[in-house]
Design a protein around this motif. Structure first.
Motif, short mmCIF file in Angstrom:
data_model
loop_
_atom_site.label_atom_id
_atom_site.label_comp_id
_atom_site.label_asym_id
_atom_site.label_seq_id
_atom_site.Cartn_x
_atom_site.Cartn_y
_atom_site.Cartn_z
N ALA A 1 0.67 -1.34 0.03
CA ALA A 1 -0.02 0.03 0.00
C ALA A 1 0.87 1.22 -0.10
CB ALA A 1 -1.06 -0.11 1.35
N GLN B 1 3.81 1.67 -1.10
CA GLN B 1 4.44 1.72 -2.25
C GLN B 1 3.70 2.11 -3.75
OE1 GLN B 1 5.43 -0.59 -0.41
NE2 GLN B 1 7.34 0.31 0.44
N LEU B 2 2.56 2.05 -3.35
CA LEU B 2 1.54 2.07 -4.78
C LEU B 2 1.77 3.20 -5.43
CD1 LEU B 2 -1.46 -0.14 -3.95
CD2 LEU B 2 0.11 -0.36 -5.87
N ARG B 3 1.75 4.45 -4.48
CA ARG B 3 1.74 5.64 -5.05
C ARG B 3 3.17 6.00 -5.93
NH1 ARG B 3 -0.44 10.88 -3.49
NH2 ARG B 3 1.13 12.53 -3.85
N SER C 1 2.69 4.00 -9.10
CA SER C 1 2.18 4.46 -10.08
C SER C 1 2.85 5.67 -10.87
CB SER C 1 0.47 5.00 -9.69
OG SER C 1 0.83 5.79 -8.87
N ILE D 1 -2.09 -5.88 -9.31
CA ILE D 1 -1.33 -4.81 -9.08
C ILE D 1 -1.34 -3.93 -10.56
CG2 ILE D 1 1.10 -3.88 -9.45
CD1 ILE D 1 2.03 -6.26 -7.65
N GLU E 1 -4.72 -2.16 -10.23
CA GLU E 1 -4.83 -1.14 -9.27
C GLU E 1 -4.04 0.23 -9.98
OE1 GLU E 1 -6.50 -0.04 -7.16
OE2 GLU E 1 -5.34 1.39 -5.90
N LEU E 2 -2.94 -0.08 -10.75
CA LEU E 2 -2.15 0.91 -11.13
C LEU E 2 -2.83 1.58 -12.23
CD1 LEU E 2 1.62 -0.76 -11.32
CD2 LEU E 2 0.66 0.98 -9.61
N ARG F 1 -5.47 3.88 -11.04
CA ARG F 1 -4.80 5.23 -10.59
C ARG F 1 -4.40 6.21 -11.90
NH1 ARG F 1 -2.01 4.64 -4.92
NH2 ARG F 1 -3.65 2.98 -3.89
#
Ligand code: G6P
Length: 621
Positions: free
Chosen positions: A297, A299-301, A304, A428, A431-432, A435
């Motif tokens: 969570a 690292q997702l920012r 993306s 993954i 979700e990317l 975003r």
């Protein structure tokens, strides 16, 4: 890649060691041995072949409650009795079982020989036993170094030796002067201490431990554990005391039993609907139209916004990475590339600011993948892990990650781990994509479709007998092709690998259009060509490729979409799969190929779960 198990407790050691070795046999199975210790007397039994061969030559031992055992996958020196572990030092006092590779063994061996030590085997491991033995004997004259006040001489000699060794090791060591002590040490190869009631089991993985206890400590690199019936102490090999938490082993005994299936591989193929359900469970938030991956969570920012993703792995996990590359590029529009970990680590890779590396591994212990992780970290990349084995080295070395949660995979040929690796990579990518560029409806569509896959793939498993008949009809063929396009091109590679590794039939996997640039020359009358020709954006193109094979007398085994009547015209044999979006198809289309390879191997009479020359967890380069 070699399994070690050691026992100290109040039960008879030998049957516990044998049972543990059987659990670890998937790690290596060309020779095996056990060493038992009582009243200063070491009893050694070693044999070429499987654990069952060792077992049949063992005399009953009912007194010894301390012992070490090993199942080998040869690296230095072929499979033979003299190369089988345990290895005993020149003095006959120190016995060692080892998983890993001693890189400077040649230099050490030369030096030890010059010091008068005898060597009986061709292994690198014998250097370890002899080196410990050497320091144990020369405790008072070893380069001015001496045990610290009150330090046990055996423990000190182990530390002294390990400080001279370069390479990797998971070790269990006993000494004839200490009937109530065993020492474990780890660097680069896994080692877990099961902590039971008045008993301890040291093993390469938890499968050899869970029957006795679910409490365990996971040693880190350069750590050792000194175990006696009074308890255990952990320290570094430089004699600095470390305290370790006792953790609960997460899987159950049932997960590592056959449960009515003939082979683990078949069990694991059939487990896939349940495994995918667990893997996706709680992660697909349909209500809020998003994917929740707690482990990454934070690292997702960054992910993306990254400019480039590098995926790295070995074997089947590499094929999953290739699917992941396509998924990340297609859904998130982020440049992605897949690298063999064994190549990545040595080719001076370019890691620019903002590169994210994703390492994928079922075992979490593959030496090349681990080295790639270290290489990427050194160069400043954020490194994420997609790993199955909880607490494994790659899981611990990566910055963060996502567990597969599919339970232990025992069959050497990876099956359920592959589908779960693809599922995680799909999550993954979705979700990317959400975003970055996917619309609300597109995201919702992918999430819903992903959630439906565990149920949908059951129809493929129902065709197992039909797939067996297809394998039977082609069983005498020694060359096969596997062809797919787009998202099914990595599946073709995986299908060929599965067939090769367990049935020993030569197979090549290719992107179907590449066939005409060379491999088409191989096609002769009756040669099986497996096409993945599902309804997808390249459906008509692959039908063209099927025609090319049929025109040259090849036999076509086609994986097509349920309800597609047209595809029957092109298939000598047809296997159907449910209709799903192109990008999610690998989780569905790989199943018939797993079953095809399984049945072909059984029909050819091979040991499916333990194919020749292979090991499940490749902890050496
Ligand atoms: C070995 C196994 C393969 C596996 C590969 C990578 O070669 O036989 O089935 O795909 O290692 O293993 P990992 O544990 O890193 O996924």
């Amino acid at each position: 890649m070699c399994g070690i198990v050691a026992y100290l407790g109040n039960q008879v050691a030998q049957p516990i060691l044998i049972e543990g070795l059987k659990r670890l046999e998937y790690r290596g199975y060309d020779s095996a041995g056990v060493g038992l210790l009582k009243n200063g007397k070491l009893l050694l039994s070693r044999s070429v072949g499987r654990i069952s061969a060792l077992e049949s030559m063992l005399a009953d031992h009912d007194g010894e409650t301390l012992g070490i055992g090993h199942t080998r996958w040869a690296t230095h020196g072929g499979p033979s009795e003299k190369n089988a572990h345990p290895h005993v030092d020149f003095s006959g006092k120190i016995a060692v079982v080892h998983n890993g590779i001693i890189e400077n063994y040649a230099t050490l061996k030369k030096w030890l020989i010059s010091e008068g030590c005898d060597f009986k085997s061709e292994t690198d491991t014998e250097v370890v036993s002899n080196l410990i033995g050497y320091f144990y004997k020369n405790v008072d004259g070893s380069g001015g170094k001496r045990p610290s006040d009150g330090q046990n001489k055996f423990e000190w000699a182990v530390q002294r030796a390990l400080n001279e060794i370069h390479g990797t090791y998971g070790l269990a060591i006993i000494c004839t002067d200490f009937d109530n002590m065993m020492i474990g040490a780890k660097k680069g190869s896994p080692l877990i201490l099961g902590v039971g009631e008045n008993e301890y089991i040291l093993a390469s993985d938890a499968s050899a431990i869970v029957k006795h206890t679910k409490q365990a400590i996971y040693l880190a690199d350069n750590e050792m554990v000194i175990i006696t019936s009074d308890g255990f102490r952990t320290k570094t090999i430089d004699n600095v005391v470390v305290s370790k938490d006792v953790k609960e082993i997460e899987f159950s005994l049932e997960a590592i039993e056959l449960g009515g299936f003939e082979h683990f591989m078949l069990k694991e193929i059939f487990e896939q609907p349940q495994c995918l359900t667990t893997c996706l469970g709680g992660r697909l938030d349909i209500k809020n139209n998003r994917v929740v991956l707690g482990g990454i969570a934070a690292q997702l920012r960054e992910l993306s916004r990254t400019r480039r993703v590098i995926l790295t792995a070995c074997g089947t996990a590499w094929h999953a990475c290739l699917v992941g590359e396509f998924l990340i590029e297609q859904l998130a529009r982020i440049p992605a590339e897949t690298e063999y970990a064994s190549e990545f680590r040595y080719r001076n890779p370019i890691i620019e600011d903002g590169t994210v590396v994703i390492a994928v591994s079922q075992s979490g212990e593959t030496a090349d993948t681990l080295a790639a992780v270290e290489q990427a970290k050194e160069r400043g990349a954020t490194v994420l892990g997609i790993v199955n084995a909880v607490g494994s080295t790659i899981a611990r070395q990566t910055d963060s990650g996502v567990y597969l949660h599919v339970g232990p995979e025992i069959g050497v040929a990876s099956t359920k781990a592959f589908t779960a690796q693809v599922a995680v990579l799909a999550m993954i990518a979705i979700e990317l994509g959400r975003r970055r560029n996917l619309s609300h409806d597109e995201t919702a569509g992918y999430i819903r479709e992903l959630a439906s896959i565990p149920e949908k793939i059951k129809t493929v498993l129902e065709q197992s007998d039909h797939i067996r008949e297809i394998a039977k009809a082609n069983i005498d063929r020694n060359n096969w092709l596997f062809l797919g396009r787009g998202f099914n091109y990595p599946v073709a590679l995986e299908g060929a690998l599965k067939l090769k590794e367990i049935s020993y039939i030569h197979a090549e996997g290719l992107p179907a259009a590449e066939m005409k640039h060379g491999p088409i020359a191989l096609i002769t009358n009756g040669m099986p060509a497996v096409f993945i020709a599902t309804k997808c954006s390249q459906y008509h193109k692959i039908i063209g490729n099927i025609e090319e094979v049929r025109a040259r007398g090849g036999k076509t085994i086609v994986v097509g979409t349920e309800g597609d009547e047209n595809i029957r015209n092109y298939a000598d044999y047809l296997i159907t799969v449910p209709d799903v979006a192109d990008v999610l198809q690998p989780m569905v289309t790989v199943l018939p190929l797993q079953l095809l390879a399984y049945h072909a191997a059984v029909l050819r009479g091979h040991d499916v779960d333990k194919p020749r020359n292979l090991a499940k967890s490749v902890t050496v380069e």
